[in-house]
Enzyme design. Structure first.
Site, short mmCIF file in Angstrom:
data_model
loop_
_atom_site.label_atom_id
_atom_site.label_comp_id
_atom_site.label_asym_id
_atom_site.label_seq_id
_atom_site.Cartn_x
_atom_site.Cartn_y
_atom_site.Cartn_z
CG ASP A 3 -1.95 -1.08 1.22
OD1 ASP A 3 -2.39 -1.46 0.12
OD2 ASP A 3 -2.30 -1.56 2.30
NE ARG A 4 0.30 8.15 -2.33
CZ ARG A 4 -0.52 9.16 -2.34
NH1 ARG A 4 -1.79 8.98 -2.54
NH2 ARG A 4 -0.07 10.37 -2.16
#
Length: 181
Positions: A46-47
């Protein structure tokens, strides 16, 4: 010869080589750090998560790393809000029932602060709410799984760093650095 790259993905970097987001977006991607043709990420991160990403030019290896049916262990270091109890850790060890079904049992232990690099932006701290670190090893890779698991047992995740995938680790890699495995 198969090429395998270990990359320490900083926070706010997309785990892909191009940004298919909004036009004019200036979000960082893997291409801002890795200028190696023909390698692709084996799985996603995930970012808002940091840590180990594996890239390879071998499609079979890529599938073996990222496909949950191969049960490749992935270890995460999670800074969580709250003071993790044995009862909460036991819930994680047994598996928790998320909205997309039961998770496989995880290895979960409370650990001392691992002394990682500072995060940008910094983790929010609240004087009135304690926090601690746990190490969590899972063999699946559902969307935002570790964050959902810790939240489910009452330990919202403040910072999440993937430390290892199988035998590969982040050891010795600063954020934004990569090396051949």
């Amino acid at each position: 010869m198969t090429r395998v790259i270990l990359f320490n993905k900083p926070m706010n970097v997309l785990s892909q080589f191009t940004d298919r987001g909004t036009e004019g977006s200036d979000r960082q991607t893997l291409s801002d750090f890795i200028k190696v043709p023909g390698v692709y990420p084996a799985g996603r991160l995930d970012r808002d998560s940091e840590g180990l990403m594996i890239l390879t030019d071998n499609g079979r290896l890529q599938a073996r790393i990222s496909n949950p049916k191969f049960k490749q262990p992935k270890t995460y270091l999670a800074q969580v809000e709250g003071d993790a109890t044995e009862a909460q850790l036991d819930q994680l060890r047994r598996g928790v029932d998320l909205n997309d079904g039961m998770t496989r049992p995880a290895q979960a232990v409370r650990i001392d602060d691992p002394g990682l690099w500072p995060r940008t932006p910094p983790v929010r701290f609240r004087k009135s709410v304690p926090d601690c670190w746990i190490s969590l090893t899972i063999t699946e890779g559902r969307n935002r799984q570790v964050r959902r698991m810790t939240a489910h047992v009452g330990l919202p995740c403040l910072r999440l760093v993937r430390w290892s995938v199988g035998d590969w680790t982040l050891d010795g890699l600063a954020p934004g650095q990569w090396r051949d495995a």
